[in-house]
Structures are given as C-alpha cells and as structure tokens.
Motif scaffolding. Structure first.
Motif, PDB file in Angstrom:
ATOM      1  N   GLY A 195     -13.352  -4.683  10.447  1.00  0.00           N
ATOM      2  CA  GLY A 195     -11.463  -4.314  10.427  1.00  0.00           C
ATOM      3  C   GLY A 195     -11.215  -3.388  10.450  1.00  0.00           C
ATOM      4  O   GLY A 195      -9.896  -3.079  11.193  1.00  0.00           O
ATOM      5  N   THR A 196     -12.068  -2.356  10.955  1.00  0.00           N
ATOM      6  CA  THR A 196     -11.563  -1.501  11.302  1.00  0.00           C
ATOM      7  C   THR A 196     -10.858  -1.233  12.908  1.00  0.00           C
ATOM      8  O   THR A 196      -9.737  -0.798  12.390  1.00  0.00           O
ATOM      9  CB  THR A 196     -13.324  -0.092  11.423  1.00  0.00           C
ATOM     10  OG1 THR A 196     -13.198  -0.042   9.693  1.00  0.00           O
ATOM     11  CG2 THR A 196     -12.771   1.413  11.892  1.00  0.00           C
ATOM     12  N   TYR A 197     -11.643  -1.853  13.762  1.00  0.00           N
ATOM     13  CA  TYR A 197     -11.103  -2.380  14.457  1.00  0.00           C
ATOM     14  C   TYR A 197      -9.999  -3.340  15.010  1.00  0.00           C
ATOM     15  O   TYR A 197      -8.555  -2.649  15.652  1.00  0.00           O
ATOM     16  CB  TYR A 197     -12.108  -2.666  15.886  1.00  0.00           C
ATOM     17  CG  TYR A 197     -13.237  -1.342  16.146  1.00  0.00           C
ATOM     18  CD1 TYR A 197     -12.453  -0.718  16.863  1.00  0.00           C
ATOM     19  CD2 TYR A 197     -14.579  -1.361  15.266  1.00  0.00           C
ATOM     20  CE1 TYR A 197     -13.200   0.459  17.450  1.00  0.00           C
ATOM     21  CE2 TYR A 197     -15.093  -0.222  16.577  1.00  0.00           C
ATOM     22  CZ  TYR A 197     -15.302   0.616  17.007  1.00  0.00           C
ATOM     23  OH  TYR A 197     -15.599   1.545  17.986  1.00  0.00           O
ATOM     24  N   LEU A 198     -10.306  -4.268  14.270  1.00  0.00           N
ATOM     25  CA  LEU A 198      -8.987  -5.082  14.001  1.00  0.00           C
ATOM     26  C   LEU A 198      -7.549  -4.012  13.443  1.00  0.00           C
ATOM     27  O   LEU A 198      -6.710  -4.211  14.089  1.00  0.00           O
ATOM     28  CB  LEU A 198      -9.097  -6.261  13.261  1.00  0.00           C
ATOM     29  CG  LEU A 198      -7.817  -7.459  12.932  1.00  0.00           C
ATOM     30  CD1 LEU A 198      -7.649  -7.975  14.286  1.00  0.00           C
ATOM     31  CD2 LEU A 198      -8.432  -8.471  12.234  1.00  0.00           C
ATOM     32  N   GLY A 199      -7.785  -3.176  12.986  1.00  0.00           N
ATOM     33  CA  GLY A 199      -6.849  -2.758  11.387  1.00  0.00           C
ATOM     34  C   GLY A 199      -6.233  -1.661  12.668  1.00  0.00           C
ATOM     35  O   GLY A 199      -4.788  -1.903  12.899  1.00  0.00           O
ATOM     36  N   THR A 200      -7.405  -1.009  13.538  1.00  0.00           N
ATOM     37  CA  THR A 200      -6.050  -0.315  14.326  1.00  0.00           C
ATOM     38  C   THR A 200      -5.803  -0.638  15.257  1.00  0.00           C
ATOM     39  O   THR A 200      -4.406   0.001  15.520  1.00  0.00           O
ATOM     40  CB  THR A 200      -7.831   0.920  15.613  1.00  0.00           C
ATOM     41  OG1 THR A 200      -8.663   1.310  14.092  1.00  0.00           O
ATOM     42  CG2 THR A 200      -7.250   1.739  16.328  1.00  0.00           C
ATOM     43  N   TRP A 201      -6.333  -1.631  16.114  1.00  0.00           N
ATOM     44  CA  TRP A 201      -5.255  -2.396  16.895  1.00  0.00           C
ATOM     45  C   TRP A 201      -4.223  -2.855  16.462  1.00  0.00           C
ATOM     46  O   TRP A 201      -3.271  -3.362  17.627  1.00  0.00           O
ATOM     47  CB  TRP A 201      -6.641  -3.273  17.953  1.00  0.00           C
ATOM     48  CG  TRP A 201      -5.855  -4.341  18.577  1.00  0.00           C
ATOM     49  CD1 TRP A 201      -4.980  -4.111  19.755  1.00  0.00           C
ATOM     50  CD2 TRP A 201      -5.263  -5.992  18.456  1.00  0.00           C
ATOM     51  NE1 TRP A 201      -5.007  -5.148  20.372  1.00  0.00           N
ATOM     52  CE2 TRP A 201      -5.147  -6.293  19.759  1.00  0.00           C
ATOM     53  CE3 TRP A 201      -5.075  -6.939  17.105  1.00  0.00           C
ATOM     54  CZ2 TRP A 201      -4.295  -7.094  20.048  1.00  0.00           C
ATOM     55  CZ3 TRP A 201      -4.313  -8.021  17.475  1.00  0.00           C
ATOM     56  CH2 TRP A 201      -4.182  -8.666  19.064  1.00  0.00           C
ATOM     57  N   LEU A 202      -4.075  -3.317  15.209  1.00  0.00           N
ATOM     58  CA  LEU A 202      -2.305  -3.733  15.339  1.00  0.00           C
ATOM     59  C   LEU A 202      -1.697  -2.697  14.321  1.00  0.00           C
ATOM     60  O   LEU A 202      -0.781  -2.901  14.611  1.00  0.00           O
ATOM     61  CB  LEU A 202      -2.864  -4.265  13.566  1.00  0.00           C
ATOM     62  CG  LEU A 202      -3.704  -5.934  13.718  1.00  0.00           C
ATOM     63  CD1 LEU A 202      -4.317  -6.698  12.186  1.00  0.00           C
ATOM     64  CD2 LEU A 202      -2.747  -6.692  14.499  1.00  0.00           C
ATOM     65  N   LEU A 203      -2.484  -1.548  13.831  1.00  0.00           N
ATOM     66  CA  LEU A 203      -1.791  -0.521  13.821  1.00  0.00           C
ATOM     67  C   LEU A 203      -1.014   0.465  15.384  1.00  0.00           C
ATOM     68  O   LEU A 203       0.196   0.667  15.713  1.00  0.00           O
ATOM     69  CB  LEU A 203      -2.753   0.589  13.816  1.00  0.00           C
ATOM     70  CG  LEU A 203      -1.368   1.873  13.018  1.00  0.00           C
ATOM     71  CD1 LEU A 203      -0.624   1.707  12.070  1.00  0.00           C
ATOM     72  CD2 LEU A 203      -2.883   3.043  11.901  1.00  0.00           C
ATOM     73  N   GLY A 204      -1.762   0.473  16.332  1.00  0.00           N
ATOM     74  CA  GLY A 204      -1.387   1.028  17.784  1.00  0.00           C
ATOM     75  C   GLY A 204      -0.753  -0.572  18.333  1.00  0.00           C
ATOM     76  O   GLY A 204       0.538   0.068  18.424  1.00  0.00           O
ATOM     77  N   LEU A 205      -0.828  -1.387  18.025  1.00  0.00           N
ATOM     78  CA  LEU A 205       0.344  -2.259  18.641  1.00  0.00           C
ATOM     79  C   LEU A 205       2.050  -2.357  17.907  1.00  0.00           C
ATOM     80  O   LEU A 205       2.788  -2.533  18.485  1.00  0.00           O
ATOM     81  CB  LEU A 205       0.413  -3.869  18.547  1.00  0.00           C
ATOM     82  CG  LEU A 205      -1.342  -4.301  19.347  1.00  0.00           C
ATOM     83  CD1 LEU A 205      -1.828  -6.266  18.694  1.00  0.00           C
ATOM     84  CD2 LEU A 205      -0.697  -4.190  20.879  1.00  0.00           C
ATOM     85  N   PHE A 206       1.644  -1.707  16.292  1.00  0.00           N
ATOM     86  CA  PHE A 206       3.088  -1.806  16.052  1.00  0.00           C
ATOM     87  C   PHE A 206       3.486  -0.666  16.166  1.00  0.00           C
ATOM     88  O   PHE A 206       5.167  -0.386  16.274  1.00  0.00           O
ATOM     89  CB  PHE A 206       2.345  -1.561  14.307  1.00  0.00           C
ATOM     90  CG  PHE A 206       3.572  -1.400  13.555  1.00  0.00           C
ATOM     91  CD1 PHE A 206       4.391  -2.472  12.673  1.00  0.00           C
ATOM     92  CD2 PHE A 206       3.413  -0.159  12.494  1.00  0.00           C
ATOM     93  CE1 PHE A 206       5.656  -1.658  12.167  1.00  0.00           C
ATOM     94  CE2 PHE A 206       5.077   0.109  11.726  1.00  0.00           C
ATOM     95  CZ  PHE A 206       5.938  -0.449  11.825  1.00  0.00           C
TER      96      PHE A 206
END
Length: 563
Positions: A195-206
């Motif tokens: 969850g942490t890495y997925l959220g970080t990845w999505l936040l970076g993409l955003f």
C-alpha cells in the motif's frame, strides 16, 4: 521552438519521468522485498539450525544414557526397544520440518537427490561442517540443512560404534523445511509495504502529470490568447475589406484541400490552414486608399501593397506563429524567381508557401473584383497550367487541377460595400468629393457588374454645362462648387431613383433604371438665371447590351458627330 513542439516536448518529458519514477519505485519495491525475503531465509536458517543442534544433542544424550546402562544386554536393548529416529522426526514435524538421521556410509548416488542437496552433503563429508542448500520444490522454496555427527566416548562405550575413533564421522542429521514467503511470514507488513509503495508511486505520477497539465494549459492559454489577438486583427481586416476576409477563408480551405490530397498529416493540414487564414494579415498596415481601391494599382501603389507580406511576417514572427511567419512571408514568390519580397526561386521557396500561392491565385481569379468580373473555373485552371513552372510549382498545379476541378466556387463575391459603414469607407473611390454623388469609378463598377447587381439600365442622359467657366470667373471657384452641388441635387430631385454620376468637371451622367419622361426644364430654368446653358445627349440602351466606359464614350462622340 513552436508551442505545439513545446507541448510535445513536455509530454515526452512527462512520459520519460513516468518511466523513471516507475522504474525507481520498482527498484525500491524489489530491493525491499528482496531484503525481507533474505531476512526470512536467515530466520529460517537459524530456526532449522537450532532444531538440528537439538536433534544431535538428543542423539548424543541417548548414547550417554545407553553407555551408563548396567549390563551389555541393557545396552543393546535400547537399540531395539527405543526408536530415537522416529521420536525426533515427530518432534521436527511440530516445527514444520522433515528430519532424517543417516549413517555416513549411506550411498548418496542410490537416491534421487537434487544437485544442490548432493552438493551440500558432499561438502559436509569433506569438511565435516554444517552445510545448507536452498532449492525449489513444487514451485515453493525449501531449505535443506545437514549437520555432521562425529563419534564421541559415549558412542564408543555403548558398543554401537566401537569400531570408530573419537571425532571420526559416523553419520549426519538432515532437516528440510519450506521457507515461507514474505506474505506468509508477515502478511501485515507485506500489505502495508504494498500500500505504501503503490500510494507513493501514484502520488508521484499525479505530481508529474499535474505539472505537465499545468504547463500544457499555460502554453495552450498563451497560444489561445495570441491566436485570439491574430484573429481579432483578421476581424479588423474584415471590417476594412470584407473581400479580404472571405478570400483568406477560401485560401485556407483550398490550401487544406491541396495538402490533404498530397497525403500530409493532420498537423500539417492544420498548419497550412492557419497559414492560409493569416497570409494577408499584414494588410492591416496598408492604407484604405490602396487596400480598397476598386481599380488596378499603379506602380507606387503596388510597391506599397507588396509590403503586406513582410508586415504579415513581422506580425507572426513571435510564438505561437513563428513557423507560420516564414510560409506567409514567401507566399508571393514566383517559381521562376520573379516574385517578392526576396526573389526566391523553385525549391528555395518553402513548399507550403507555394501551395498558398496557387490557392491564392485560384481564388483571386474565380472571384469578382471591382475592376473585373470573375473568371470561370476552366479559365482559371488554364491560367494555372499556363503559369506552371513560371509562377507556380508544377507539381502543385497538377494536384490543383484535380482538386479544383470539383471544388464549389463562391457565388456573388464582390469587393463592393455591403452596408453604410463600408460605403463610407469606399467613399474615397466611389463618391465625388464635391457633390457627394457617385464618381466615374462607380460608373466603371456598374458597367462591370451590372448583371451581378441586377442593374437594368434603359437609357443614359449626358448633361454638359458648356460655359460653366464663365460662372467661376464671375463668382469664384467656391461659389462655382456650391452651384455644381445645387445642379446635382436638382437633377436628383427630378429623377430620385436614377443613378447620378458626376463624370468630369461640369458633366453629369444620369442612368435610368425605370421608364420615365425626359424633363430637365427645372435644370434649364436654374441655369438660365445665370446665363448658363446645359447640353443634353440621350442614349437608348438594349437591356442585354454590355457597356464599358470606353463604349459609352464612343457612343457620346458618335452623337456629337451626328449633330
């Protein structure tokens, strides 16, 4: 760099950043999970090592107990009545392990063992030290551990291994266990990291695409504002000269059709359409007196009108139209090098400029102008063919003959005023500056476009005040001008529906559109008060007769000769 290229460039950067951010996040995830898996392997190894040590210690304890027995019969009874191996196997299963105790004399080649296990056993025999191996079994990771069992005093004393010396290898203990995955060993941490890495990845993409969107919107807004400015100038040109605005629209459409027929991409089609729309934008700098002149230009006027291509270039030289500016600058160059502003020749001229040249010429030939009627499609295409290799690019002419063969030509195009405002703007050319009535330029227009304007002239009266110079001498030029205005108003009062033209000096032409009686008694009476005489010539017209100013002059001269 153009705005469209900048937007594409920023998009490419955003895609590249997305790739690197995804790659970086993946590396961190793989590294984190790899370390977690290694940690689980190390924990499993410590666990299996502990069980192995306990098992060997238990075996040695059994030997010691056996050695302390009181008689040989009891020493051997432990061997037959107590299954130590089975007991240890049961204990190992409680720890999810499989235990085996084997003699050193066991033939490894007699059993189907995995290469890594055979290697660990071989190394153990050679080094007499613990060894372990990892291997795959049914898609799962397993850990194999082997611990050597050297002989000690208890082993020898109990006569079980009395043929061995202390320290000599008598057997080994093997343990095998499934290594749990990270998800199996610690599910809470596993899902937390996911969850942490997925959220970080999505936040970076955003963040990447939000910045890209903001930059793109900024450039689009900037482009839109500048385009609106340019189209506002076109609107101003339209208000100055409605023909020019319609002409630009048609040139844009014709140019678009030509490049589409040539197979150019959508971006190129949009590009040349904009170039066609803006190719005459520089006419905003041309004085009305030249821009709106309903007649052929003289040499000085033509040199000024040629300025519009350079003016267009200067207006469009900034973003987002900088690429268009070069195309617009050279749209009046000739293929043979005789054009302007730089006298470029053949392939020196930008290809899209040459496309606009053909479209521009075709529209100019197939639309009405104040000084001439439009040419037919066939006549215009024949001129394009005649000028191929001279004024126009031969390949473009070839395409144009195919495209323009079926194109719908505009109807009722004219450079003439359509409302009061335009009429006032044309007053310099169509209105007599003294009387406010029509002048000879308007007469030329009427003769050229009589059919298009649905003018049905029945007769023309020529009025010539023969001795008006005596009035000017007696009363002065100012009074003379006032009297000419009075004469014109008097004529208009007699024939309010006729077209009255002040031809030259004290000559008037009255163009009758309706049947009426010829009666200039009021004019004669007005002139007689000052000793002036008006001469009259009357020309009856056939409604289908084509007139020009030259033909009218010949008719009037013929009437004078008859008199």
């Amino acid at each position: 760099m153009s705005v469209s290229k900048r937007i594409k460039y920023f998009k490419q950067i955003a895609i590249l950043l997305t790739f690197f951010w995804t790659l970086l996040t993946t590396i961190f995830v793989v590294y984190q999970f790899y370390n977690e898996e290694k940690h689980i392997e190390e924990s499993s190894l410590e666990k299996i090592k502990g069980v192995a040590e306990q098992s060997v210690a238990f075996v040695y304890w059994a030997y010691e107990q056996k050695a302390r027995a009181l008689s040989d019969e009891q020493k051997y009874s432990i061997r037959s009545n107590f299954s130590l191996k089975e007991l240890l196997s049961v204990l190992a299963k409680h720890s999810d392990m499989e235990l085996d105790i084997a003699s050193i004399s066991k033939d490894l080649h007699a059993f189907p063992l995995k290469p890594t296990i055979k290697k660990a056993l071989t190394q153990m025999k050679e080094s007499e030290e613990d060894r372990f191996a990892l291997f795959e079994k049914e898609g799962e990771k397993h850990l194999f551990y082997v611990k050597p069992m050297p002989a000690n005093n208890a082993c020898i004393m109990c006569h079980v291994h009395n043929d061995k010396k202390v320290g000599e290898l008598i057997g080994y203990t093997t343990l095998e266990m499934k290594v749990p995955t990270f998800k199996e060993a610690n599910p809470q941490t596993f899902y937390f990291l996911i969850g942490t890495y997925l959220g970080t990845w999505l936040l970076g993409l955003f963040a990447i695409w939000w910045i890209h969107a903001r930059g793109r919107n900024y450039l689009n807004e900037k482009t839109k504002m500048y385009e609106e400015s340019m189209y506002a100038l076109i609107d101003m040109v339209e208000k100055r000269d409605s023909y020019t605005a319609g002409h630009s629209q048609r040139v844009a459409e014709y140019s678009k059709m030509l490049v589409m027929e040539m197979g150019y991409s959508g971006d190129d089609v949009d590009f040349i359409y904009k170039a066609g729309m803006l190719h005459d934008i520089g006419k905003i700098e041309i004085p009305d007196a030249i821009l709106l002149k309903p007649d052929k230009l003289n040499e000085m006027e033509y040199s000024l009108i040629k300025r519009h291509s350079t003016a267009s270039y200067e207006l469009l030289s900034r973003e987002p139209f900088s690429l268009l500016s070069t195309v617009v600058l050279h749209h009046h160059e000739r293929y043979d090098g005789g054009g302007y502003p730089n006298g470029l020749k053949a392939e020196q001229i930008p290809f899209f400029s040459q496309v606009i040249t053909v479209a521009d010429a075709f529209d100019a030939m197939t639309t009405n102008r104040a000084y001439r009627k439009s040419l037919s499609r066939e006549e215009a295409l024949a001129i394009l063919e005649e000028e191929s290799g001279k004024q126009f690019h031969p390949f473009i002419v070839k395409i144009a003959k195919e495209v323009f063969a079926d194109v719908k030509l505009p109807e009722h195009t004219t450079q003439m005023p359509k409302d009061l405002l335009e009429e006032m703007r044309f007053s310099y050319y169509f209105r007599d500056q003294l009387t406010g009535f029509y002048n000879i330029n308007y007469l030329k227009f009427v003769f050229t476009h009589a059919r298009d304007c649905q003018y049905r002239m029945l007769r023309i009266d020529h009025l010539n005040c023969t001795n008006f110079a005596t009035y000017n001498k007696k009363y002065g030029w100012k009074k003379g001008d006032e009297f000419l205005c009075l004469i014109a108003k008097t004529i208009q009062s007699i024939y309010p529906e006729a077209i009255i033209v002040r031809a030259y000096s004290d000559n008037f032409l009255v163009l009758h559109m309706k049947e009426n009686e010829r009666n200039y008694a009021v004019v004669d009476q007005l002139l007689s008060q000052y000793g002036l005489v008006m001469q009259y010539q009357h020309i009856e017209l056939d409604t289908n007769e084509t007139l020009t100013l030259e033909i009218l002059e010949d008719k009037l001269l013929h009437l004078e000769n008859e008199v």
